[in-house]
Design an enzyme around this catalytic site. Structure first.
Site, PDB file in Angstrom:
ATOM      1  N   SER A 129       0.944  -1.258  -0.263  1.00 39.72           N
ATOM      2  CA  SER A 129      -0.287   0.072  -0.144  1.00 39.72           C
ATOM      3  C   SER A 129       0.712   1.109   0.159  1.00 39.72           C
ATOM      4  O   SER A 129       2.391   1.280   1.009  1.00 39.72           O
ATOM      5  CB  SER A 129      -0.684  -0.123   1.149  1.00 39.72           C
ATOM      6  OG  SER A 129      -1.120   1.014   1.137  1.00 39.72           O
ATOM      7  N   LYS A 184      -4.877  -6.907   3.002  1.00 34.32           N
ATOM      8  CA  LYS A 184      -4.824  -5.296   2.497  1.00 34.32           C
ATOM      9  C   LYS A 184      -6.428  -4.764   2.566  1.00 34.32           C
ATOM     10  O   LYS A 184      -6.331  -4.343   1.940  1.00 34.32           O
ATOM     11  CB  LYS A 184      -3.985  -6.019   1.395  1.00 34.32           C
ATOM     12  CG  LYS A 184      -3.628  -4.689   0.931  1.00 34.32           C
ATOM     13  CD  LYS A 184      -3.384  -3.619   0.665  1.00 34.32           C
ATOM     14  CE  LYS A 184      -3.021  -2.311  -0.263  1.00 34.32           C
ATOM     15  NZ  LYS A 184      -3.944  -2.505  -1.310  1.00 34.32           N
ATOM     16  N   HIS A 187      -7.598  -3.170   4.915  1.00 35.76           N
ATOM     17  CA  HIS A 187      -7.270  -1.967   4.568  1.00 35.76           C
ATOM     18  C   HIS A 187      -8.188  -1.085   3.767  1.00 35.76           C
ATOM     19  O   HIS A 187      -8.082  -0.191   3.460  1.00 35.76           O
ATOM     20  CB  HIS A 187      -6.094  -2.243   5.015  1.00 35.76           C
ATOM     21  CG  HIS A 187      -4.445  -0.917   3.795  1.00 35.76           C
ATOM     22  ND1 HIS A 187      -5.277  -0.132   2.786  1.00 35.76           N
ATOM     23  CD2 HIS A 187      -3.629   0.354   4.744  1.00 35.76           C
ATOM     24  CE1 HIS A 187      -4.486   0.807   2.531  1.00 35.76           C
ATOM     25  NE2 HIS A 187      -4.058   0.817   3.433  1.00 35.76           N
ATOM     26  N   ASN A 188      -7.595  -1.691   2.810  1.00 37.26           N
ATOM     27  CA  ASN A 188      -8.719  -0.428   2.163  1.00 37.26           C
ATOM     28  C   ASN A 188      -9.967  -0.580   2.365  1.00 37.26           C
ATOM     29  O   ASN A 188     -10.519   0.573   1.465  1.00 37.26           O
ATOM     30  CB  ASN A 188      -9.359  -1.835  -0.546  1.00 37.26           C
ATOM     31  CG  ASN A 188      -7.478  -1.426  -0.723  1.00 37.26           C
ATOM     32  OD1 ASN A 188      -6.200  -1.387  -0.217  1.00 37.26           O
ATOM     33  ND2 ASN A 188      -7.789  -1.809  -1.431  1.00 37.26           N
ATOM     34  N   GLU A 191     -10.338   1.824   4.136  1.00 36.07           N
ATOM     35  CA  GLU A 191      -9.461   3.030   3.813  1.00 36.07           C
ATOM     36  C   GLU A 191     -10.726   3.864   2.787  1.00 36.07           C
ATOM     37  O   GLU A 191     -10.925   5.278   2.856  1.00 36.07           O
ATOM     38  CB  GLU A 191      -8.602   2.472   2.250  1.00 36.07           C
ATOM     39  CG  GLU A 191      -8.486   3.691   1.709  1.00 36.07           C
ATOM     40  CD  GLU A 191      -7.209   3.358   0.279  1.00 36.07           C
ATOM     41  OE1 GLU A 191      -6.503   2.855   0.365  1.00 36.07           O
ATOM     42  OE2 GLU A 191      -7.566   3.045  -1.299  1.00 36.07           O
TER      43      GLU A 191
HETATM   44  C1  6PG Z   1      -3.070   1.889  -1.935  1.00 35.38           C
HETATM   45  C2  6PG Z   1      -4.281   1.713  -2.216  1.00 35.38           C
HETATM   46  C3  6PG Z   1      -4.121   0.759  -3.596  1.00 35.38           C
HETATM   47  C4  6PG Z   1      -5.321   1.369  -4.717  1.00 35.38           C
HETATM   48  C5  6PG Z   1      -6.880   0.951  -4.795  1.00 35.38           C
HETATM   49  C6  6PG Z   1      -7.880   2.353  -5.116  1.00 35.38           C
HETATM   50  O1  6PG Z   1      -3.441   0.471  -0.400  1.00 35.38           O
HETATM   51  O2  6PG Z   1      -1.935   1.400  -2.037  1.00 35.38           O
HETATM   52  O3  6PG Z   1      -5.519   0.887  -1.877  1.00 35.38           O
HETATM   53  O4  6PG Z   1      -4.500   0.018  -3.836  1.00 35.38           O
HETATM   54  O5  6PG Z   1      -5.201   2.798  -5.225  1.00 35.38           O
HETATM   55  O6  6PG Z   1      -6.566  -0.153  -4.987  1.00 35.38           O
HETATM   56  O7  6PG Z   1      -8.955   1.139  -5.152  1.00 35.38           O
HETATM   57  P1  6PG Z   1     -10.099   1.418  -5.776  1.00 35.38           P
HETATM   58  O8  6PG Z   1     -10.340   1.850  -6.711  1.00 35.38           O
HETATM   59  O9  6PG Z   1     -11.201   0.300  -5.422  1.00 35.38           O
HETATM   60  O10 6PG Z   1     -10.822   2.748  -5.219  1.00 35.38           O
END
Ligand code: 6PG
Length: 495
Positions: A129, A184, A187-188, A191
């Site tokens: 990430s 991960k 985590h997302n 996010e």
């Molecule tokens: C990270 C981000 C990365 C990416 C996502 C965006 O941790 O660096 O989360 O993995 O930017 O995949 O996700 P979406 O396209 O689903 O918003």
């Protein structure tokens, strides 16, 4: 140049940046891309003069490596990962290691780990990430797989990862097979929750008449040293909201379409929550809000068909900014509590053996959700690994107890002003539900189920005794009321 320490397959932005990061820490890196042109351009530009070996077929790539071979895939999740693994197998030997650094679905990672293990190949599925800048300068890394596979890559990962304020590298062994990719994914999901919560607060401020630069200033203040909200996402909100539109005098944010796309990890988070019976209303609200955002045509037409009345905000803006600040912090604690509960449930079901304190520690720097707050979470789980929920950690519990009224007020005023606050409300309701020894809504629906479908219900000791009624063996007693019989007799169900 000698043989390479590691190979990176996939020369899109993340693969290129990781290869450069590894090289900058003293490693020789072999690189490959399915379309040879990309490798060539990389070799002739960014990689020029560096210890990077461009290769143009997989045999050449594998031959360029020291043994045991370490090959990191930075390609799109799904079929491309399977297809590269399949092609690489021809050239790999027992004890070699494949690393998947994309956002793969954790169940695919479990499957790949098993199939490869049967062939004697080690496999790490790892979250990486931090976006382009993180990959280049130091991402947070979440690897899962065999421990012996992690031991082979630990040094490189530690060298290339972000370092927290105390110098600790933001990488740790997450657990077996799919553990890294599961972490991960969550985590997302978290996010998504953070982004939606910030978005709702910003939208509220806009609605009460603040301009983008004024909101940017508030966000910048909330990102000051020692502010409880200080985080990368608040920082980039402040920075991006100041940005002017290049073709007019407007702010860019006022010209960006209200459509948030997504690639899948948020949806997987919600799917896992449904499978594992873990409520994550804030994260689900974030995914649902992105879905609603994408149906622009529907919203345009519904706005003409249905006028929902709302009031103008006429309170004190300064007060409201302070209320929103604390409300956002509580909503964030609630959202992380949900994500962590999901990690714990998955850990049990899939035997991931996750350590929440260590995960929070890895998230302190490098990744998208990096924040001062993660240090507090680390400390909370270090001092009590058996916390029933993050909200029970004394520092958070104290803040939530004192300030939940502000989240109530925020949701109330936002709704009065016609501002949707799905995630903020989700966070609030999660707190209200999890702290209810009796959930009256569940009492009513349990009764309804028994009434229409004879599905049975459990009992509690009484209005002042919320504990479940148990039999002598300590098992929960189950009952059914014969709703259609005269006198409606109640019977105990014994199985
Ligand atoms: C990270 C981000 C990365 C990416 C996502 C965006 O941790 O660096 O989360 O993995 O930017 O995949 O996700 P979406 O396209 O689903 O918003």
């Amino acid at each position: 140049m000698g043989k390479a320490d590691i190979a990176v397959i996939g020369m899109d932005v993340m693969g290129r940046s990781l290869a450069l990061n590894m090289e900058s820490r003293g490693y020789t890196v072999a690189v490959y891309n399915r379309t040879a042109e990309k490798t060539k351009i990389f070799a002739e530009t960014m990689a020029k003069g560096k210890n990077i070996i461009p290769t143009y077929d997989l045999k050449e790539l594998v031959d360029a490596l020291k043994s045991p071979k370490k090959i990191m895939l930075m390609v799109k999740e799904g079929q491309p990962v399977d297809s590269f693994i399949e092609s690489l197998l021809e050239y790999l030997k027992t004890g070699d290691l494949i690393i998947d650094g994309g956002n793969s679905f954790f169940k695919d990672t479990i499957r790949r780990n098993k199939t490869l293990a049967e062939k004697g190949i080690l496999f790490i599925g790892t979250g990486v990430s931090g976006g382009e800048e993180g990959a280049l300068k130091g991402p947070a890394i979440m690897p899962g797989g065999q421990k012996q596979a992690y031991d082979l890559i630990e040094k490189i990962f530690k060298d290339i990862s972000a370092k927290a304020y105390d110098g600790e590298p933001c990488v740790d062994y997450m657990g077996p097979d799919g553990a890294g990719h599961f972490v991960k994914t969550i985590h997302n999901g978290i996010e998504y929750g953070d982004m939606q919560l910030i978005g709702e607060v910003v939208w509220f401020f806009t609605n009460v008449g603040m301009k983008a630069d004024e909101i940017a200033d508030i966000m910048a203040k909330w990102n000051e040293k020692d502010d409880i909200l200080r985080s990368y996402l608040i920082e980039i909100t402040a920075d991006s909201m100041k940005q002017k539109h290049q073709d007019s005098d407007e702010f860019l944010v006022d010209r960006v379409a209200d459509i948030t796309r997504m690639k899948g990890t948020g949806t997987w988070t919600v799917q896992s929550a449904l499978e594992l019976l873990v409520p994550i209303p804030t994260i689900a609200a974030a995914v649902f809000s992105r879905e609603m955002s994408q149906d622009k045509d529907l919203r345009l037409s519904m706005a003409k068909k249905l006028k929902i009345s709302s009031s103008r905000f006429n309170g004190d803006k300064k007060d409201m900014v302070q209320i929103a600040h604390d409300a956002l912090y509580i909503a964030k604690i609630s959202s992380y509590a949900q994500g962590i509960a999901l990690l714990q449930a998955a850990s049990k079901t899939y035997n991931f053996n996750l350590n929440i304190g260590r995960i929070a520690k890895v998230w302190r720097a490098g990744c998208i959700i990096r924040a001062q707050f993660l240090d507090e979470i680390t400390k909370a789980y270090e001092s009590n690994p058996d916390l029933p929920n993050l909200l029970a950690a004394p520092k958070f519990a104290d803040f939530v107890e004192k300030n939940t009224g502000k989240l109530v007020r925020f949701v109330e005023v936002a709704h009065q002003c016609g501002v949707p606050a799905l995630a903020m409300s989700g966070s609030l309701d999660y707190i209200l539900q999890i702290t209810s020894p009796v959930m009256p809504s569940a009492q009513v629906s349990a009764l309804q189920r028994d009434y229409f479908g004879a599905h049975g219900y459990f009992k509690i000791g009484g209005t002042s005794k919320p504990e479940l009624m148990l039999n002598k063996e300590g098992k929960v007693r189950e009952f059914h009321t014969e709703w259609l019989l005269p006198g409606r007799p109640e019977k105990e169900i014994t199985k």
